[in-house]
Design an enzyme around this catalytic site. Sequence first.
Site, mmCIF file in Angstrom:
data_model
loop_
_atom_site.group_PDB
_atom_site.id
_atom_site.type_symbol
_atom_site.label_atom_id
_atom_site.label_comp_id
_atom_site.label_asym_id
_atom_site.label_seq_id
_atom_site.Cartn_x
_atom_site.Cartn_y
_atom_site.Cartn_z
ATOM 1 N N GLU A 93 39.428 39.381 42.035
ATOM 2 C CA GLU A 93 39.320 40.102 40.769
ATOM 3 C C GLU A 93 37.891 40.567 40.502
ATOM 4 O OE1 GLU A 93 43.036 38.019 38.387
ATOM 5 O OE2 GLU A 93 41.026 37.190 38.172
ATOM 6 N N ASN B 161 40.138 38.735 33.187
ATOM 7 C CA ASN B 161 40.669 37.451 32.745
ATOM 8 C C ASN B 161 40.619 37.268 31.238
ATOM 9 O OD1 ASN B 161 41.466 35.664 35.178
ATOM 10 N ND2 ASN B 161 39.627 36.759 35.829
ATOM 11 N N THR C 263 50.350 40.418 41.306
ATOM 12 C CA THR C 263 50.100 40.292 39.861
ATOM 13 C C THR C 263 48.847 41.100 39.528
ATOM 14 O OG1 THR C 263 49.054 38.145 40.288
ATOM 15 C CG2 THR C 263 51.326 38.131 39.488
ATOM 16 N N THR D 94 47.787 29.652 49.577
ATOM 17 C CA THR D 94 47.316 30.662 48.641
ATOM 18 C C THR D 94 48.256 30.699 47.459
ATOM 19 O OG1 THR D 94 46.779 32.970 48.362
ATOM 20 C CG2 THR D 94 48.618 32.468 49.787
ATOM 21 N N LYS E 62 49.792 37.299 48.316
ATOM 22 C CA LYS E 62 49.281 37.845 47.065
ATOM 23 C C LYS E 62 48.313 36.855 46.456
ATOM 24 C CE LYS E 62 50.262 37.067 43.296
ATOM 25 N NZ LYS E 62 49.595 36.204 42.231
#
Length: 404
Positions: free
Chosen positions: A275, A399, A153, A190, A179
């Site tokens: 991220e 985000n 993603t 996860t 992922k």
Amino acid sequence: MAVGPDTLPTLHPVAGFKIGIASAGIKKPGRRDVVVMEFPESASVAGVFTKNAFCAAPVHLAKANMATGQVRYLVTNTGNANAGTGEQGMADAKAVCAELAQRAGIAATQVMPYSTGVIGEPLPVDKIVGALDAALADLKEDNWLDAAWGIMTTDTRAKAASEQIDVDGKTITITGISKGAGMIMPNMATMLGYVATDAEIDQVLLQSWMSAATERSFNRITVDGDTSTNDSCTLVATGASGVRIEADSAAATAFVEAFNRIMLQLAQLIVRDGEGATKFVEIRVDSAETSKEALDVAYTIAHSPLVKTALFASDPNWGRILACVGRAGIENLDLDALQIYLGDVCIVEKGGRAASYTEEQGQAVMNEEDILIHVVLNRGSASETVWTTDLSKEYVSINADYRS
């Protein structure tokens, strides 16, 4: 942005485990976002799932179908989590399973579904179903790398690990992908992970090894302290190698050691691709009274915005780390007895700044991409390690713009 080299090992195909990838265009046109995995009915399947009370419809259904002991297929979509979708979400997850089952000539309960992406939006069933034929036509044993890209993603890198070990003169393969980049503080596994081996292993034994490995890998990473609604990790043993591994054997020891390495590599790759991450941070707490005490200290440091932003700035502001240790809730903590280190540089001892510490030493450590924060409590024999990232401006941007 990610930390460390963007390299993956050779991904060995797992005999009896086939993967197909196709494009449903769920979030982006042309994106390969549906992944189907196929294995024999005789295979053993183990799994761990999120403990979030709002766990997604596919999580509920995957758990129920795994319990039948007859699973043949896994189907994953990205771009939509099918979480917070109520009764319709469950109906949609069942519809995808039914459509795949009809095409494969099996029962719908033999399919485990997985979804990841935006929470609270209806699952685009028609798009996913429309991609199933292409995914089934693409099934092959050497599709691991494409699958690693297909399940992503907000990830910027594919995440995969693979090993082969010798058991009684025969080769056993273990290969896995994962992922995750944000909403990472697992409470079971996860966001998504898949590992397969061609060994033959009893399901109960497989589940015990899966649960134990998860506790020391995926349950020891955090990017932002958020446990996802969709966390799932699945382990499949196809038995296609013809080598059966029994408990308490030399083969079991070799397999578990290799499997644990695979799981830890997959977990750490998620942290390295956190991220906006610019730092990969290991937080090690030694000499605690209990494992929980060590984890309380480690997670207090790992989740501190002040520590994480100092890491992003490469600022050796050691007072922020000291404050975290002090507020971790450890009863009767002897401040004079503990030490805190940045790398191998002692920054705190005897209740304050270490006499030998210099700002230049701290700065040298903080300038690195890989950083160790080491706390020695000197009150017991328990030790724990947690892996995390810094907190960057890019994390906020990713985000803030996630749904746009």
